[in-house]
Design a protein around this motif. Structure first.
Motif, PDB file in Angstrom:
ATOM      1  N   THR A 648       0.832  -1.205   0.000  1.00 53.53           N
ATOM      2  CA  THR A 648       0.000   0.000   0.000  1.00 53.53           C
ATOM      3  C   THR A 648       0.862   1.249   0.000  1.00 53.53           C
ATOM      4  OG1 THR A 648      -1.723  -1.178   1.195  1.00 53.53           O
ATOM      5  CG2 THR A 648      -1.810   1.231   1.271  1.00 53.53           C
ATOM      6  N   VAL A 661       0.003   3.209  -3.507  1.00 52.24           N
ATOM      7  CA  VAL A 661      -0.659   2.382  -4.515  1.00 52.24           C
ATOM      8  C   VAL A 661      -1.865   3.075  -5.131  1.00 52.24           C
ATOM      9  CG1 VAL A 661      -2.166   1.140  -2.912  1.00 52.24           C
ATOM     10  CG2 VAL A 661      -1.417   0.033  -5.035  1.00 52.24           C
ATOM     11  N   GLN A 662      -2.619   3.845  -4.346  1.00 54.56           N
ATOM     12  CA  GLN A 662      -3.770   4.538  -4.925  1.00 54.56           C
ATOM     13  C   GLN A 662      -3.323   5.636  -5.875  1.00 54.56           C
ATOM     14  OE1 GLN A 662      -7.424   3.950  -4.411  1.00 54.56           O
ATOM     15  NE2 GLN A 662      -6.993   4.994  -6.333  1.00 54.56           N
ATOM     16  N   HIS A 665      -0.808   3.820  -8.989  1.00 58.70           N
ATOM     17  CA  HIS A 665      -1.033   2.550  -9.692  1.00 58.70           C
ATOM     18  C   HIS A 665      -1.200   2.718 -11.208  1.00 58.70           C
ATOM     19  CE1 HIS A 665      -5.319   3.707  -9.228  1.00 58.70           C
ATOM     20  NE2 HIS A 665      -5.552   2.894 -10.244  1.00 58.70           N
ATOM     21  N   LEU A 669       0.956   0.547 -13.759  1.00 59.41           N
ATOM     22  CA  LEU A 669       0.339  -0.375 -14.713  1.00 59.41           C
ATOM     23  C   LEU A 669       0.713  -0.013 -16.150  1.00 59.41           C
ATOM     24  CD1 LEU A 669      -3.165  -0.853 -13.061  1.00 59.41           C
ATOM     25  CD2 LEU A 669      -1.331  -2.540 -13.224  1.00 59.41           C
ATOM     26  N   PHE A 684      -3.107  -8.034 -11.472  1.00 60.05           N
ATOM     27  CA  PHE A 684      -2.816  -6.938 -10.538  1.00 60.05           C
ATOM     28  C   PHE A 684      -3.685  -7.114  -9.304  1.00 60.05           C
ATOM     29  CE2 PHE A 684      -4.072  -2.538  -9.117  1.00 60.05           C
ATOM     30  CZ  PHE A 684      -2.869  -2.222  -8.520  1.00 60.05           C
ATOM     31  N   ASN A 686      -4.024  -5.919  -4.851  1.00 65.56           N
ATOM     32  CA  ASN A 686      -3.495  -5.211  -3.674  1.00 65.56           C
ATOM     33  C   ASN A 686      -4.471  -5.318  -2.522  1.00 65.56           C
ATOM     34  OD1 ASN A 686      -4.956  -2.462  -3.131  1.00 65.56           O
ATOM     35  ND2 ASN A 686      -4.811  -2.618  -5.361  1.00 65.56           N
ATOM     36  N   PHE A 691      -9.081   0.938  -1.866  1.00 67.12           N
ATOM     37  CA  PHE A 691      -8.533   1.117  -3.216  1.00 67.12           C
ATOM     38  C   PHE A 691      -9.647   1.186  -4.271  1.00 67.12           C
ATOM     39  CE2 PHE A 691      -7.003  -0.511  -7.271  1.00 67.12           C
ATOM     40  CZ  PHE A 691      -5.891   0.308  -7.476  1.00 67.12           C
ATOM     41  N   LEU A 693      -9.786   1.370  -8.588  1.00 67.78           N
ATOM     42  CA  LEU A 693      -9.056   1.375  -9.859  1.00 67.78           C
ATOM     43  C   LEU A 693      -9.481   2.596 -10.668  1.00 67.78           C
ATOM     44  CD1 LEU A 693      -7.038  -0.555 -11.348  1.00 67.78           C
ATOM     45  CD2 LEU A 693      -9.020  -1.311 -12.682  1.00 67.78           C
TER      46      LEU A 693
END
Length: 731
Positions: A648, A661-662, A665, A669, A684, A686, A691, A693
Motif C-alpha cells: 500500500t 498504490v492509490q 497505480h 500499470l 494486478f 493489492n 482502493f 481502480l
C-alpha cells in the motif's frame, strides 16, 4: 549536636508505608510518610541502627538544616551558616547531590555548584586549605533538596545506596533491587511464615535475590552487616564506640540465627547460565548452608520432598518486552497456576508482576493485591492461598442449589484454568471455523490457511494455521478502545487458542499488525532464524513465523499463485514486488521458460533464492534488487505473464519519494503493460481496503475484476482481504 536529629529515609516509590513501620520498629520517632521517603527524629544510635538493619531504605539522611531560598545567593549564604569544620577535614573530599529547582536555580548542576562553593569557601577562609571533589567515594556526601523555596540540607550516612548489600555481584537480565525484593517478601507474609518454621521456594529464581533476602530475614542477619565503607566512615561527627557496639550485637544475632536449624529455602531456574551466579550470590551472603538452587523447568517444579511441609511460593515471572512475548508469558502463567494447584495445595503463593492481567489466567483467585513500582514500571504483587476453594478451573461447575450436596467435590488440580465468558465464545467460534475448513483443507492438500479473521469485532485478531503451528496477528485497536480492555481480550484469545485447536501452547506465535510505513515492513521482530517448510500445490516453501511481521507467505493469494502455476507453461513470467518469490516458484514449477523477480529488499530476495533452491530451481530464474518503477523504465524485455502485488505504501533508500498504490497505480500499470507481450496477461492485486481502480485503466486496457475468483474458502468470510484484476491489451 542535640541528642535527637531529624532523619529522612529515602526508598523506592510505593514502599513508604512499609518503611515507616520498619523505621518505627527500629527506634525512629514522629515518623511521617513522604513521596518515596519517610521523615522522623532519632538519636545517633538509632541512625546507625537504621543504616545497619533497614531492609527497605535506599539512604539514611541526617538533616543539618532547612533554609528558605530566594535565589542562588541566599542558598550560598544559607549553606555557609553551617560550621563545616565539625563535619569535614579541610583536606578531605566531598560530593554534592542536588535535586529540585526554582528560586532562580534552573538546573541541578548549578545548584550543586553553589553548595560546593559555599562549603569550600568557608573551609578555605578558616583553615587556608580546601577539600576536593570525589564523586565515587567521598569523605562526605551531601544532599540538598530544593522544594517550594525551601532547601533541605543533609548528610548521607549510607554511602552507597543501602539496597546494594554487597552479595550480588552477578545478576540476571532484569533483577529486582534487593530492598524491593525485601518489601515483596514482607508483603507476602514471609516474616510470619519463617517464624512458624515454614519453607520458601522460588520456581523462577534467576540469580537468587528473593532467596537471599528471605534467608537474611529468617536467620536474623542485618542486611548490611558485610558493608565496609559507609557515608559516616570519615565524617567528623561519627561516634565509633556506638557503631562498634551495634555491629557486635548484629554479629551475635547472625551467629545465633545461623546456628538454628535452617529453614527449607529452595530455588529453581531453567536457564543453566544463572545457576552459578545464584550460588555465588548465596555463598557471598553467608547462606550456603541455608539455601539450595537447582536447574529445573517450571514443568518439573516440586516445592518440597516433604508433603507435610508448607510455606510460601514466590516468584517474579519475566515481563516481556514486545507484544510477541504475550503468548509465551500467558502460557507461563497458566502453567504456573497449574503447578501450584497440583503440587502446592496448602501453601501460600506470591507473584510479583508487571503484567497483572496475566494473573487472571492462573486458575487461582488472588485474595489480596499490592501496588508497587519497579523503577518506572508499575507492578502488582498478587497473593494467593493455594486451597481448593480458591481454584478457578475448567471443571468448576456449581450444581443447582436445590440439588447441591452437603460438601463440594474436590477440584481437579490439573485442570486448566477456566476460560472467561468472552474467551469461551472466541474458542467456540474458532472450533466452528476449524471444523468447517478441515474437510476442504484435507481434500485440496492445503497446509496453511486462515482460521479466523476478526469474525467477532471485539476479538480483532487473525489466526492462521501453518501445519501444526498457529500464527496470531493482533490488529491495533482504534484509539477509542481502552488499551487495557484490548489487551485483556488478546489474552483471552491466546488462552482459548490452544484449547480450541488442541495444540501445544508453545506452537502459538503472536504479533501486532499496524499500518506499516517506510521500511518497517521489513524490520526484524526477532532473530531466531527458524524456518518451517510447508507445501502449497506442487511447491515447497519456507515460512518464518517469528522473525518478521509477515511470515513469507501471503495466504490470501494462494488461489492466485495456483492460477499462475496453471497458466505459466512455456511463458516468460515477471513478478514485480516479488516478496519471497512464492509466485515465482509456482510459475517455474508450472513450466515457465523464464522468470524475473524484482523487489527492493535484499532480505526477501535471499528468501526467494532459498525457496527456488528448495524446489531444485536455480537456473533461468533472475532475481533483481531494484525500485520496481525505475527498473520498468530501464527494462526492454517482454513477458507473457506478469504478476503485480504492490504494498500500500513503501519507501526505501533505493527509491525516490514514497510509493502510494492509490496515487501511483496508473503509472505503474502503464509501465508494466508496456512490457507485456501480445496475447499476454497481467494480474494486478493489492490489499488496500479503500482502493479504487482509476477509470483511465479500463479505457486503455481490457480489465476484468476477478477478486472473488482469487479467494479460497478460508477467506470467504472476509471478501475485502484483497482485490484482483486480470488486465490484457485490447484486441
Amino acid at each position: 549536636m542535640s541528642l535527637l536529629q531529624e532523619l529522612v529515609l529515602t526508598c523506592p516509590k510505593g514502599l513508604e508505608g512499609l518503611l515507616k513501620d520498619e523505621a518505627t520498629a527500629l527506634g525512629m520517632n514522629e515518623t511521617k510518610e513522604q513521596t518515596a521517603a519517610v521523615r522522623g527524629v532519632a538519636d545517633m544510635e538509632t541512625a546507625y541502627r537504621l543504616c545497619l538493619w533497614s531492609r527497605l531504605a535506599n539512604r539514611v539522611l541526617l538533616v543539618l538544616g532547612r533554609f528558605p531560598v530566594e535565589n542562588a545567593e541566599t542558598l550560598y549564604q544559607a549553606i555557609r551558616t553551617v560550621d563545616w569544620s565539625e563535619h569535614l577535614d579541610p583536606t578531605g573530599t566531598l560530593a554534592i547531590e542536588f535535586s529540585g529547582q526554582g528560586s532562580g536555580i534552573d538546573n541541578t548542576h548549578f545548584g550543586a555548584l553553589k553548595v560546593k562553593d559555599a562549603i569550600v569557601d568557608q573551609l578555605r577562609e578558616r583553615h587556608g586549605q580546601r577539600p576536593s571533589v570525589d564523586k565515587i567515594r567521598p569523605d562526605l556526601r551531601i544532599h540538598v533538596r530544593l522544594d517550594r523555596g525551601e532547601a533541605v540540607l543533609s548528610l548521607d550516612l549510607s554511602g552507597q545506596s543501602l539496597h546494594q548489600r554487597g552479595y550480588r555481584l552477578q545478576q540476571g537480565a532484569a533483577p529486582l533491587k534487593e530492598n524491593l525484593a525485601a518489601a515483596v517478601l514482607i508483603r507476602s507474609g514471609w516474616p510470619r511464615i519463617a517464624a512458624e518454621g515454614g519453607a520458601l521456594v522460588d520456581p523462577m529464581c534467576g540469580a537468587g535475590t528473593f532467596l537471599v533476602e528471605a534467608g537474611l530475614m529468617a536467620a536474623d542477619i542485618a542486611p548490611n552487616i558485610r558493608r565496609e565503607h559507609w557515608g559516616f566512615s570519615r565524617w567528623l561527627g561519627h561516634v565509633p564506640a556506638i557503631w562498634s557496639r551495634l555491629k557486635e550485637e548484629a554479629a551475635e544475632r547472625a551467629a545465633a540465627g545461623l546456628a538454628r536449624a535452617p529453614l527449607w529455602i529452595r530455588g529453581y531456574e531453567a536457564d543453566p547460565r544463572l545457576i552459578g551466579p545464584a550460588r555465588n550470590n548465596i555463598e557471598r551472603a553467608g547462606l550456603a548452608d541455608w539455601i539450595r538452587v537447582y536447574q529445573g523447568e517450571l514443568a518439573n517444579f516440586e516445592p518440597s520432598p516433604d508433603r507435610n511441609q508448607a510455606g510460601l511460593v514466590i516468584c517474579n515471572p519475566p515481563y516481556g518486552e514486545r507484544l510477541g512475548d504475550e503468548a509465551s508469558l500467558l502460557y507461563l502463567y497458566q502453567h504456573l497456576g497449574e503447578r501450584l494447584r497440583r503440587v502446592c495445595v496448602g501453601w501460600e503463593a506470591a507473584v510479583f508482576t508487571g503484567a497483572p492481567e496475566l494473573g487472571k489466567h492462573m486458575g487461582l483467585r488472588s485474595y489480596k493485591q499490592y501496588a508497587f513500582w519497579n523503577g518506572a514500571l508499575p507492578c502488582k504483587l498478587l497473593l494467593f492461598k493455594v486451597q481448593t476453594e480458591f481454584f478457578v478451573t475448567g471443571n468448576r461447575e456449581r450444581p443447582e442449589a436445590a440439588a447441591a450436596p452437603q460438601t463440594q467435590p474436590a477440584e481437579d488440580a490439573t485442570a486448566p484454568a477456566r476460560l472467561s465468558e468472552g474467551a469461551q465464545m472466541f474458542a467456540n467460534r474458532l472450533q466452528k471455523n476449524a471444523r468447517q475448513l478441515a474437510k476442504w483443507a484435507k481434500k485440496d492438500g492445503v497446509e496453511c490457511y486462515r482460521l479466523y479473521d476478526a469474525d467477532m469485532p471485539e476479538y480483532a485478531v487473525a489466526v492462521d494455521r501453518y501445519r501444526d503451528w498457529v500464527h496470531v496477528q493482533e490488529y491495533a485497536a482504534p484509539r477509542s478502545i481502552d488499551p487495557e480492555k484490548a489487551k485483556a481480550r488478546l489474552l483471552d484469545a491466546l488462552a482459548a487458542i490452544p484449547r480450541a485447536l488442541e495444540l501445544d501452547p508453545a506452537k502459538v506465535v503472536v504479533k501486532r499488525r499496524e499500518r506499516q510505513g517506510g521500511t518497517r515492513q521489513y524490520e526484524r521482530q526477532a532473530n531466531t532464524g527458524r524456518f518451517l517448510e510447508v507445501t502449497e500445490g506442487q511447491a515447497r516453501l519456507l515460512v518464518n513465523l517469528t522473525d518478521y511481521l509477515d511470515t513469507g507467505l501471503f495466504l490470501d493469494h494462494r488461489a492466485m499463485r495456483l492460477r499462475i502455476a496453471r497458466e505459466s507453461s512455456g511463458k516468460r513470467f515477471l513478478n514485480l514486488f516479488c516478496y519471497t518469490g512464492t509466485a515465482t516458484v509456482h510459475a517455474a514449477l508450472g513450466g515457465a521458460r523464464q522468470t524475473v523477480s524484482v523487489d527492493m529488499s535484499r532480505t526477501y530476495l535471499d528468501w526467494a533464492r532459498r525457496n527456488l533452491s528448495l524446489n531444485g530451481l536455480s537456473d533461468k530464474h533472475k532475481l533483481v534488487q531494484a525500485d520496481v518503477v525505475a527498473w520498468l523504465d530501464e527494462d526492454r524485455e517482454q513477458y507473457d505473464l506478469i504478476f503485480i502485488d504492490p504494498p500500500t505504501f513503501s519507501n526505501s533508500k533505493r527509491m525516490e519519494g514514497v510509493f502510494d498504490v492509490q496515487r501511483d497505480h496508473v503509472s505503474l500499470l502503464d509501465r508494466a503493460m508496456a512490457r507485456l507481450a501480445p496475447g499476454g496477461t497481467l494480474y494486478f492485486s493489492n490489499n488496500f481496503r479503500r482502493f479504487e481502480l482509476e477509470p483511465h485503466v479500463s479505457t486503455r486496457y481490457a480489465v476484468e475484476e476477478i477478486s472473488r475468483q482469487t479467494l479460497d474458502p478460508d477467506f470467504a468470510r472476509n471478501p475485502k482481504i484483497h482485490r484482483a484484476w486480470k488486465i490484457t491489451t485490447r484486441g
